[in-house]
Design a protein around this motif. Structure first.
Motif, PDB file in Angstrom:
ATOM      1  N   THR A  56       0.862  -1.192  -0.008  1.00 34.95           N
ATOM      2  CA  THR A  56       0.019  -0.273   0.116  1.00 34.95           C
ATOM      3  C   THR A  56       1.003   1.169  -0.065  1.00 34.95           C
ATOM      4  N   GLY A  58       2.284   4.991   0.051  1.00 35.64           N
ATOM      5  CA  GLY A  58       1.690   6.212   0.607  1.00 35.64           C
ATOM      6  C   GLY A  58       2.693   6.723   1.697  1.00 35.64           C
ATOM      7  N   ASP A  60       1.425   7.372   4.689  1.00 39.55           N
ATOM      8  CA  ASP A  60       0.752   7.367   6.089  1.00 39.55           C
ATOM      9  C   ASP A  60       1.537   7.159   7.237  1.00 39.55           C
ATOM     10  N   LEU A  63       2.517  10.210   8.669  1.00 41.29           N
ATOM     11  CA  LEU A  63       1.403  11.143   9.153  1.00 41.29           C
ATOM     12  C   LEU A  63       0.596  10.765  10.305  1.00 41.29           C
ATOM     13  N   ALA A  64       1.255   9.447  10.812  1.00 33.06           N
ATOM     14  CA  ALA A  64       0.290   8.612  11.786  1.00 33.06           C
ATOM     15  C   ALA A  64       0.536   9.363  13.132  1.00 33.06           C
ATOM     16  N   GLU A 261       5.658   3.223  10.713  1.00 34.88           N
ATOM     17  CA  GLU A 261       5.751   4.226  11.536  1.00 34.88           C
ATOM     18  C   GLU A 261       7.197   4.251  12.159  1.00 34.88           C
TER      19      GLU A 261
END
Length: 291
Positions: A56, A58, A60, A63-64, A261
């Motif tokens: 996936t 991105g 993310d 930005l978590a 993360e």
């Protein structure tokens, strides 16, 4: 009175080629190890190399936890900068004393050499036992725990900064002392014969000629303090967490979803470190000794 360093003669093309070939094997191995590790971390942070589940792509992972990441970045930079400044000032002063050969210089050199060999983990434990509210120092001074400043786990990260400054000042002192033991001592003696005082010799001779060494030592100390985990984990606060502590906590999380993360936090640390290295080389190119 000004003492400009003598310009260095550039090597021939054959000498440059020979030096490049001698460094090339080590450079290739370093590039493979470091570049491969950073590349794998980047792919994992961007969702292109997941541990489990589909790919996936991105950002993310970045930005978590934006607030935690921003707080961790600020704390890490502040602690690394403060400890580096203290270490450079103390280490440079100690190097000047050691190179001068005055009384106590050998003892100071021995203390610096001994300090360098102490692992940071042992140093952090020692600082914790010394500066905690129930530690050795408040007991020796007769200060009750409630009146002792919160060095360990306090809001100013005093124990963490003290440990890094103590260890890195010894490193700076030994490296700068090695620089002062070269031809710089001859320049200093010439300046003294021409009537320059100690302060003027330090300002116009020692400091300009040792500036590249000091800048490199400062960059190494900053990058190490920025990425060190054990000292901040043992002596720091639980929130906000520095970048390495946050990365390790996310990496060791129960959920595999936190691995990207953790990789994102590690990439932020790498980006800051690389930026510091780039600024260091830019500063070195502006020095007269480099030119």
């Amino acid at each position: 009175m000004s003492f400009a360093p003598v310009a260095r003669r550039r090597g021939s093309a054959r000498q440059l080629l020979r030096g490049t070939l001698l460094v090339l094997p080590a450079a290739l191995v370093t590039l493979l190890v470091v570049g491969g590790g950073i590349g794998a971390t980047l792919l994992q942070a961007l969702g292109l190399m997941p541990i489990a589940g589909p790919v996936t792509p991105g950002i993310d992972a970045f930005l978590a936890h934006p607030r935690n990441l921003a707080a961790a970045t600020g704390v890490s930079i502040a602690v690394a900068a403060a400890s580096t400044v203290i270490a450079v000032v103390i280490g440079t002063g100690a190097a000047v004393v050691i190179a001068s050969g005055r009384a106590g210089s050998r003892l100071l050199a021995a203390l610096g050499a001994t300090t360098v060999t102490v692992p940071h983990l042992i140093g952090a434990a020692t600082i914790g036992l010394l500066l905690s509210d129930a530690g050795v120092l408040p007991r020796l001074l007769g200060i009750p725990p409630e009146s002792w400043a919160p060095w360990v786990g306090g809001p100013l990260w005093g124990a963490v900064i003290a440990e890094f400054a103590w260890k890195e000042s010894a490193f700076v002192a030994l490296v700068v002392t090695g620089t002062l033991a070269t031809r710089i001592a001859t320049y200093d003696e010439a300046a003294a014969l021409l009537g320059a005082g100690r302060w003027r010799r330090f300002r116009h001779v020692l400091l300009p000629l040792t500036a590249p060494t000091i800048v490199i030592c400062a960059a190494i100390s900053f990058v190490y303090a920025l990425g060190s985990y054990e000292v901040a984990w043992l002596l720091g606060r639980t929130y906000p967490e520095p970048l390495p502590v946050l990365a390790v906590r996310l990496f060791q999380g129960v959920s595999l979803a936190s691995r990207p993360e953790a990789a994102a936090v590690a990439l932020v640390t790498c980006a800051i470190s690389l930026a510091v290295v780039a600024l260091t080389f830019a500063a070195l190119r502006r020095t007269a000794v480099w030119r």
